[in-house]
Write an enzyme that holds these catalytic residues in place. Sequence first.
Site, PDB file in Angstrom:
ATOM      1  N   GLY A  74       0.817  -1.216   0.000  1.00 49.93           N
ATOM      2  CA  GLY A  74       0.000   0.000   0.000  1.00 49.93           C
ATOM      3  C   GLY A  74       0.849   1.264   0.000  1.00 49.93           C
ATOM      4  O   GLY A  74       0.545   2.241  -0.691  1.00 49.93           O
ATOM      5  N   THR A  75       1.929   1.239   0.770  1.00 49.16           N
ATOM      6  CA  THR A  75       2.787   2.427   0.859  1.00 49.16           C
ATOM      7  C   THR A  75       3.353   2.767  -0.520  1.00 49.16           C
ATOM      8  O   THR A  75       3.349   3.934  -0.934  1.00 49.16           O
ATOM      9  CB  THR A  75       3.951   2.144   1.840  1.00 49.16           C
ATOM     10  OG1 THR A  75       3.389   1.849   3.123  1.00 49.16           O
ATOM     11  CG2 THR A  75       4.901   3.320   1.945  1.00 49.16           C
ATOM     12  N   THR A 241      11.415  -7.889 -11.734  1.00 52.58           N
ATOM     13  CA  THR A 241      10.793  -9.212 -11.820  1.00 52.58           C
ATOM     14  C   THR A 241       9.704  -9.328 -10.758  1.00 52.58           C
ATOM     15  O   THR A 241       9.920  -8.982  -9.592  1.00 52.58           O
ATOM     16  CB  THR A 241      11.864 -10.310 -11.641  1.00 52.58           C
ATOM     17  OG1 THR A 241      12.858 -10.108 -12.639  1.00 52.58           O
ATOM     18  CG2 THR A 241      11.254 -11.699 -11.782  1.00 52.58           C
ATOM     19  N   CYS A 344       2.345   2.132  12.959  1.00 53.10           N
ATOM     20  CA  CYS A 344       3.587   2.870  12.788  1.00 53.10           C
ATOM     21  C   CYS A 344       3.872   3.788  13.969  1.00 53.10           C
ATOM     22  O   CYS A 344       5.013   3.986  14.341  1.00 53.10           O
ATOM     23  CB  CYS A 344       3.539   3.710  11.517  1.00 53.10           C
ATOM     24  SG  CYS A 344       2.752   2.887  10.165  1.00 53.10           S
TER      25      CYS A 344
END
Length: 407
Positions: A74-75, A241, A344
């Site tokens: 998501g970040t 990749t 966080c």
Amino acid sequence: MRDTGRIYLDHAATTPVLPEVARAMHEALLEGFGNPSSVHREGRRARAAVERARRQAAALIGADPEEIIFTGGGTEADNLAIQGAAREAGAGAHIVTTAVEHHAVLDACEALESEGYRVTVVPVDGDGRVDPDDVLAALTPDTVLVSVMLANNEVGTIQPVAEIARRARERGVLVHTDAVQAVGQIPVDVNELGIDLLSFSSHKIYGPKGVGALYVRRGVRGRLKPLVYGGGQERRLRPGTENVPGIVGFGAACEIAARDLAARAGQERRWRDRLIQGLLEAIPGALLNGPAPGQDGAAAAGGVPGLDGRLSNNVNVSIPDVAVDVLLAQLDLEGVAASSGSACTAGSVRPSHVLRAMGRDLDAATHVLRLTVGRSNDDEQIEQALEIIPRAVARLRRAGRFTVQRG
Ligand code: PLP
């Protein structure tokens, strides 16, 4: 092996990987080891697995598979949208966002600001909701992007993203939404929302960590600059990749999320409401943060029928006179995994920027307990939590343990 006897109430931080997801990943790791860019059979097999996952991810949000760009979570999806739009537009570009965004958005904006880009941070009301008029009023001729989250990770507030998107896009501005907490929890359809860019993340929907996606509406790709350069993967927006097992697991998690969403949301909403009611009754001085359950109806949820303005899994209360770090440690010892807000900022017990933006005083913004329910829970656990938490609070208050180290 998962711990037995634990009550996991931190599904907004992350979710346990479902066995079906793990099995799909296991197969991708062992059998589908090829490089998706290789032309031989091993490569084609890996490519097929990635493209299947792309269809599964697209189906969950009503997108076309070619509009899905897999990222490292998501970040990264948030950063690709925000930095990508600003950098492609170049010097002088202006971004509009809100005061309650995740740090992935706010810190990306701050980094751009330090390089000379311009950012306007729009305030929110006491429930954490942004007024579309305020967002629209912040637009300038230089605005390239509006970024408003679909649902808040701390207090669960659902934002009126569809209205913001409709009005901002009339002005030619790109609209991004961080839907990391919303996808898999409420129905999300990129066309109903009318946004250009949408971030979502695998580990919030019972998939593996370190994988997610940015939805990029057809025709919008050329308005984004990549964050990294390399091969031609992910339409050159995210070269490198592919993380095949991660992507396969994410795809499987998306399919399960779509299948189970309606049934789960109803059950989780009952648990949410029971926890809110039980905690407010049993803990003197406890204060609910975010929209009251049932309030405002579908309008508050951006027109989503059957929803109120709060995520169906989110409970967030301020508990004065208790050091949350001590409370969380105590609850952990008693088998309850809870949080003080976003993962966080947990650990340092900093006052929440979300609650400060909602007008909560420093005390209320620091003494926060967030519980987020999910698939790991059952009725009995919710009742147990309602015995354990008020008892722990009362014990800590009696012991006078309410000094908080502010980080
Ligand atoms: N946006 C929101 C609203 C979140 O809650 C989170 C994770 O907590 C993120 C972004 C970051 O997602 P990821 O952990 O996949 O990088």
